[in-house]
Design a protein around this motif. Structure first.
Motif, PDB file in Angstrom:
ATOM      1  N   MET A  15      23.732 -38.248 -67.517  1.00  0.00           N
ATOM      2  CA  MET A  15      24.834 -37.303 -67.454  1.00  0.00           C
ATOM      3  C   MET A  15      25.362 -36.947 -68.848  1.00  0.00           C
ATOM      4  SD  MET A  15      28.506 -37.545 -65.425  1.00  0.00           S
ATOM      5  CE  MET A  15      28.026 -39.081 -64.769  1.00  0.00           C
ATOM      6  N   TYR A  16      25.237 -37.833 -69.822  1.00  0.00           N
ATOM      7  CA  TYR A  16      25.812 -37.615 -71.144  1.00  0.00           C
ATOM      8  C   TYR A  16      24.830 -37.063 -72.161  1.00  0.00           C
ATOM      9  CZ  TYR A  16      29.312 -40.397 -68.860  1.00  0.00           C
ATOM     10  OH  TYR A  16      30.222 -40.855 -67.960  1.00  0.00           O
ATOM     11  N   ASP A  17      23.579 -36.867 -71.794  1.00  0.00           N
ATOM     12  CA  ASP A  17      22.607 -36.283 -72.716  1.00  0.00           C
ATOM     13  C   ASP A  17      22.702 -34.765 -72.693  1.00  0.00           C
ATOM     14  OD1 ASP A  17      21.589 -38.646 -73.598  1.00  0.00           O
ATOM     15  OD2 ASP A  17      19.918 -38.675 -72.181  1.00  0.00           O
ATOM     16  N   LEU A  18      22.503 -34.138 -73.841  1.00  0.00           N
ATOM     17  CA  LEU A  18      22.561 -32.680 -73.923  1.00  0.00           C
ATOM     18  C   LEU A  18      21.249 -32.021 -73.551  1.00  0.00           C
ATOM     19  CD1 LEU A  18      24.537 -32.310 -77.266  1.00  0.00           C
ATOM     20  CD2 LEU A  18      25.398 -32.105 -74.931  1.00  0.00           C
ATOM     21  N   GLU A  19      20.178 -32.773 -73.556  1.00  0.00           N
ATOM     22  CA  GLU A  19      18.867 -32.225 -73.281  1.00  0.00           C
ATOM     23  C   GLU A  19      18.149 -33.096 -72.253  1.00  0.00           C
ATOM     24  OE1 GLU A  19      15.937 -32.877 -76.334  1.00  0.00           O
ATOM     25  OE2 GLU A  19      17.320 -34.234 -77.327  1.00  0.00           O
ATOM     26  N   ARG A  20      17.099 -32.552 -71.702  1.00  0.00           N
ATOM     27  CA  ARG A  20      16.285 -33.325 -70.773  1.00  0.00           C
ATOM     28  C   ARG A  20      15.148 -33.977 -71.539  1.00  0.00           C
ATOM     29  NH1 ARG A  20      12.678 -31.650 -65.597  1.00  0.00           N
ATOM     30  NH2 ARG A  20      12.121 -33.778 -65.152  1.00  0.00           N
ATOM     31  N   HIS A  21      14.955 -35.249 -71.328  1.00  0.00           N
ATOM     32  CA  HIS A  21      13.873 -35.986 -71.975  1.00  0.00           C
ATOM     33  C   HIS A  21      12.675 -35.993 -71.044  1.00  0.00           C
ATOM     34  CE1 HIS A  21      16.459 -37.328 -75.177  1.00  0.00           C
ATOM     35  NE2 HIS A  21      17.349 -37.719 -74.288  1.00  0.00           N
ATOM     36  N   TYR A  22      11.515 -35.718 -71.600  1.00  0.00           N
ATOM     37  CA  TYR A  22      10.302 -35.725 -70.800  1.00  0.00           C
ATOM     38  C   TYR A  22       9.635 -37.095 -70.808  1.00  0.00           C
ATOM     39  CZ  TYR A  22      11.068 -30.785 -70.641  1.00  0.00           C
ATOM     40  OH  TYR A  22      11.635 -29.558 -70.423  1.00  0.00           O
ATOM     41  N   PRO A  48      14.150 -41.802 -76.034  1.00  0.00           N
ATOM     42  CA  PRO A  48      13.701 -40.947 -77.127  1.00  0.00           C
ATOM     43  C   PRO A  48      14.864 -40.621 -78.064  1.00  0.00           C
ATOM     44  CG  PRO A  48      12.814 -40.151 -75.067  1.00  0.00           C
ATOM     45  CD  PRO A  48      13.782 -41.238 -74.729  1.00  0.00           C
ATOM     46  N   ALA A  49      14.587 -40.542 -79.353  1.00  0.00           N
ATOM     47  CA  ALA A  49      15.644 -40.423 -80.360  1.00  0.00           C
ATOM     48  C   ALA A  49      15.908 -38.982 -80.767  1.00  0.00           C
ATOM     49  CB  ALA A  49      15.263 -41.222 -81.597  1.00  0.00           C
ATOM     50  N   GLY A  50      17.112 -38.765 -81.266  1.00  0.00           N
ATOM     51  CA  GLY A  50      17.478 -37.524 -81.928  1.00  0.00           C
ATOM     52  C   GLY A  50      17.630 -36.328 -81.015  1.00  0.00           C
ATOM     53  N   MET A  51      18.299 -35.308 -81.537  1.00  0.00           N
ATOM     54  CA  MET A  51      18.438 -34.047 -80.826  1.00  0.00           C
ATOM     55  C   MET A  51      17.077 -33.377 -80.765  1.00  0.00           C
ATOM     56  SD  MET A  51      20.338 -31.947 -79.236  1.00  0.00           S
ATOM     57  CE  MET A  51      22.017 -32.328 -79.586  1.00  0.00           C
ATOM     58  N   PHE A  52      16.621 -33.067 -79.593  1.00  0.00           N
ATOM     59  CA  PHE A  52      15.305 -32.466 -79.351  1.00  0.00           C
ATOM     60  C   PHE A  52      14.182 -33.332 -79.930  1.00  0.00           C
ATOM     61  CE2 PHE A  52      18.310 -28.895 -79.591  1.00  0.00           C
ATOM     62  CZ  PHE A  52      18.277 -28.547 -78.249  1.00  0.00           C
ATOM     63  N   ASN A  53      14.420 -34.646 -79.921  1.00  0.00           N
ATOM     64  CA  ASN A  53      13.450 -35.647 -80.400  1.00  0.00           C
ATOM     65  C   ASN A  53      13.104 -35.476 -81.871  1.00  0.00           C
ATOM     66  OD1 ASN A  53      13.383 -36.768 -77.847  1.00  0.00           O
ATOM     67  ND2 ASN A  53      11.696 -35.474 -77.200  1.00  0.00           N
ATOM     68  N   LEU A  54      14.009 -34.921 -82.683  1.00  0.00           N
ATOM     69  CA  LEU A  54      13.797 -34.778 -84.119  1.00  0.00           C
ATOM     70  C   LEU A  54      14.489 -35.942 -84.829  1.00  0.00           C
ATOM     71  CD1 LEU A  54      14.487 -30.974 -84.524  1.00  0.00           C
ATOM     72  CD2 LEU A  54      12.282 -32.119 -84.442  1.00  0.00           C
ATOM     73  N   SER A  55      13.728 -36.927 -85.199  1.00  0.00           N
ATOM     74  CA  SER A  55      14.269 -38.104 -85.853  1.00  0.00           C
ATOM     75  C   SER A  55      13.140 -38.813 -86.581  1.00  0.00           C
ATOM     76  CB  SER A  55      14.901 -39.029 -84.814  1.00  0.00           C
ATOM     77  OG  SER A  55      15.445 -40.157 -85.430  1.00  0.00           O
ATOM     78  N   SER A  56      13.494 -39.684 -87.529  1.00  0.00           N
ATOM     79  CA  SER A  56      12.459 -40.423 -88.244  1.00  0.00           C
ATOM     80  C   SER A  56      11.791 -41.454 -87.345  1.00  0.00           C
ATOM     81  CB  SER A  56      13.048 -41.098 -89.475  1.00  0.00           C
ATOM     82  OG  SER A  56      14.064 -42.005 -89.086  1.00  0.00           O
ATOM     83  N   ASP A  57      12.533 -41.985 -86.382  1.00  0.00           N
ATOM     84  CA  ASP A  57      11.967 -42.898 -85.389  1.00  0.00           C
ATOM     85  C   ASP A  57      11.897 -42.153 -84.066  1.00  0.00           C
ATOM     86  OD1 ASP A  57      11.748 -45.065 -87.113  1.00  0.00           O
ATOM     87  OD2 ASP A  57      13.834 -45.630 -86.757  1.00  0.00           O
ATOM     88  N   TYR A  58      10.830 -42.379 -83.325  1.00  0.00           N
ATOM     89  CA  TYR A  58      10.656 -41.638 -82.087  1.00  0.00           C
ATOM     90  C   TYR A  58      11.543 -42.165 -80.965  1.00  0.00           C
ATOM     91  CZ  TYR A  58       8.324 -38.793 -78.638  1.00  0.00           C
ATOM     92  OH  TYR A  58       8.059 -37.874 -77.674  1.00  0.00           O
ATOM     93  N   TYR A  59      11.893 -43.447 -80.986  1.00  0.00           N
ATOM     94  CA  TYR A  59      12.756 -44.028 -79.957  1.00  0.00           C
ATOM     95  C   TYR A  59      13.979 -44.654 -80.607  1.00  0.00           C
ATOM     96  CZ  TYR A  59       9.335 -43.338 -76.303  1.00  0.00           C
ATOM     97  OH  TYR A  59       8.498 -42.767 -75.396  1.00  0.00           O
TER      98      TYR A  59
END
Length: 71
Positions: A15-22, A48-59
């Protein structure tokens, strides 16, 4: 035990995530009810990490702490 609630979930939405994680995330929540209406909540989530999975670590690992009221 009546005063404890334990939840384990594997999901791709929250409920608190801004995006859907696949990719699925793993969530473990524990709640200790100190009185019949109040409880203390502590949870850990691996997702999964970061907004739209954009992060140095994937999780990432996140922790939430709170108070629960039930009526």
């Amino acid at each position: 035990v009546e005063s404890w609630d334990l939840t384990v979930a594997v999901t791709n939405s929250n409920m608190y995530d801004l995006e859907r994680h696949y990719q699925p995330s793993l969530q473990v929540d524990a709640c200790w009810h100190t009185t019949p209406s109040l409880g203390l909540l502590c949870g850990v989530r691996y997702k999964p990490a970061g907004m739209f999975n954009l992060s140095s670590d994937y999780y990432q690992l996140s922790v939430n702490v709170g108070v629960v009221y039930r009526w």
